[in-house]
Design a protein around this motif. Structure first.
Motif: not given
Ligand code: NI
Length: 258
Positions: A6, A8, A92, A153, A203
């Protein structure tokens, strides 16, 4: 190798050094990354990154805080993106009651709609849930999310709830919070659930583990998370890396040559 389930990397916080950073990952032991969409634009950028780098995969979906941009046409566009060979999940998606907007009713509607999409295209879901435990579990049960599968998550709830998710076949995403002084709840979750249900995640750019808490995060920090999990489980760091990599490949349906 470490599998970051996960991230970004399309975030503008990487605009200065995205290429250098992403290109440095494999030398640091990071084997694969799934770049997660949070709205329509970032979902499209996630696919772009997945096409640029063979070790990056994409998830497409709209985060609960952004669902006001959704309509029938946007759902169709998401659906067409899920057909991409590098798209491995819908996400997500979920519920986030931390902020007053969008209203719970609107969030629930689009959470269910995107769960339906995942079911239709046979992809797992990446669920984001914050301050919304009861509604999230209610929807997962009523929509039979156990038939869809996926990960909850950045898990922030109790070990009892983690157990309930695991019993539905879901994985639990564990990231930097497990190293925080106030991360006791997540450490209890890690202690409680089997290693076979744990996924590593950053994340990033958010939630940098100690000793880098507060700084921009990246997959390069995952060894701190690995170490924390290894300590809790009483196994080696190599084992944590190997098992979580298997788990991630299994969940995302990524088959690699042996
Ligand atoms: Ni995220």
């Amino acid at each position: 190798m470490i599998f970051d389930t996960h991230a970004h990397y399309d975030d503008r916080q990487y605009d200065e050094d995205r290429e250098i950073l992403i290109s440095s990952l494999s030398k640091a032991g990071i084997g694969k990354v799934v770049n997660i969409g949070a709205d329509m634009a970032s979902s499209e950028r996630a696919l772009g990154l997945a096409h640029e780098y063979d070790y990056i995969y994409a998830a497409v979906g709209v985060h609960p805080s952004e669902v006001e941009e959704l309509n029938d046409e946007a759902i169709e566009r998401l659906k067409s993106w899920t057909a991409d060979e590098k798209c491995v999940a819908v996400g997500e998606i979920g519920l986030d009651y931390h902020w007053p907007d969008p209203s719970p009713e609107i969030q629930k509607k689009w959470f269910i709609r995107q769960l339906d999409l995942a079911r239709e295209v046979h992809l797992p879901v990446v669920i984001h849930s914050r301050d919304a435990a009861k509604d999230t579990m209610d929807i997962m049960h009523s929509e039979h999310a156990e038939e869809i599968g996926g990960v909850v998550h950045c898990f922030s709830y109790s070990k009892e709830l983690a157990k309930e998710c695991v019993d539905m076949g879901f994985y639990i995403g564990v990231g930097g919070v497990v190293t925080f002084k106030n991360g006791r709840k997540l450490r209890e979750v890690v202690e409680e659930i089997p290693m076979e249900k744990i996924l590593l995640e950053t994340d990033c750019p958010y939630l940098s583990p100690e000793p880098h808490r507060g700084e921009r995060n990246s997959s390069l920090n995952l060894p701190y998370v690995v170490k924390a999990i290894a300590d809790i489980k009483g196994i080696s760091e190599e084992e944590v890396i190997r098992i979580t990599e298997d788990n991630a490949k299994h969940m995302y349906g990524i088959i690699t040559e042996v």
